[in-house]
Design a protein around this motif. Structure first.
Motif, mmCIF file in Angstrom:
data_model
loop_
_atom_site.group_PDB
_atom_site.id
_atom_site.type_symbol
_atom_site.label_atom_id
_atom_site.label_comp_id
_atom_site.label_asym_id
_atom_site.label_seq_id
_atom_site.Cartn_x
_atom_site.Cartn_y
_atom_site.Cartn_z
ATOM 1 N N ALA A 130 -5.330 -6.174 -3.576
ATOM 2 C CA ALA A 130 -6.622 -6.288 -2.914
ATOM 3 C C ALA A 130 -7.243 -4.903 -2.757
ATOM 4 N N ARG A 131 -8.548 -4.854 -2.727
ATOM 5 C CA ARG A 131 -9.242 -3.571 -2.584
ATOM 6 C C ARG A 131 -8.843 -2.865 -1.291
ATOM 7 N N SER A 132 -8.666 -3.618 -0.215
ATOM 8 C CA SER A 132 -8.267 -3.003 1.053
ATOM 9 C C SER A 132 -6.890 -2.349 0.948
ATOM 10 N N THR A 133 -6.005 -2.929 0.159
ATOM 11 C CA THR A 133 -4.670 -2.353 -0.054
ATOM 12 C C THR A 133 -4.784 -1.039 -0.812
ATOM 13 N N ARG A 188 -7.403 0.875 -0.937
ATOM 14 C CA ARG A 188 -8.078 1.831 -0.050
ATOM 15 C C ARG A 188 -7.090 2.458 0.931
ATOM 16 N N ARG A 189 -6.184 1.650 1.466
ATOM 17 C CA ARG A 189 -5.162 2.191 2.390
ATOM 18 C C ARG A 189 -4.229 3.158 1.682
ATOM 19 N N TYR A 191 0.823 -1.201 0.000
ATOM 20 C CA TYR A 191 0.000 0.000 0.000
ATOM 21 C C TYR A 191 0.860 1.256 0.000
ATOM 22 N N GLU A 243 -11.293 2.758 -7.192
ATOM 23 C CA GLU A 243 -10.608 1.682 -6.457
ATOM 24 C C GLU A 243 -10.597 0.406 -7.282
ATOM 25 N N GLN A 244 -11.727 0.089 -7.876
ATOM 26 C CA GLN A 244 -11.815 -1.150 -8.660
ATOM 27 C C GLN A 244 -10.844 -1.122 -9.829
ATOM 28 N N VAL A 285 -7.396 -1.689 -8.477
ATOM 29 C CA VAL A 285 -7.262 -3.106 -8.118
ATOM 30 C C VAL A 285 -6.875 -3.908 -9.359
#
Length: 84
Positions: free
Chosen positions: A53-56, A58-59, A18, A43-44, A47
């Protein structure tokens, strides 16, 4: 550690993915890939582009927002902050 706008994510590198992505996106903003007040990719899309990963993602975007490089408008997207 500085990242270039065309760098790739090194999952085994010493810097977390991230943070790598945040550095790459910051370099792309500095290069002018996205104009001020224009949306960065979703975000998508990030990705898919970087294989994370989406969480990565997002961070990474949260790091950019904390640094004042982008701002998020709910239901609209994330935009490049205009220069001060």
């Amino acid at each position: 550690m500085e990242f270039g706008p065309d760098d790739e994510i090194d999952a085994d590198g010493p810097v977390t993915p991230y943070r790598q992505l945040a550095g790459i996106l910051a370099a792309r903003i500095a290069r002018g890939d996205w104009e001020p007040n224009r949306a960065i990719p979703s975000e998508q899309r990030l990705v898919q582009e970087y294989g994370l990963a989406r969480s990565t993602v997002r961070r990474a975007v949260a790091v950019l927002a904390a640094d004042g490089l982008v701002f998020t408008v709910p239901q609209r997207g994330t935009f490049v902050t205009p220069p001060q």
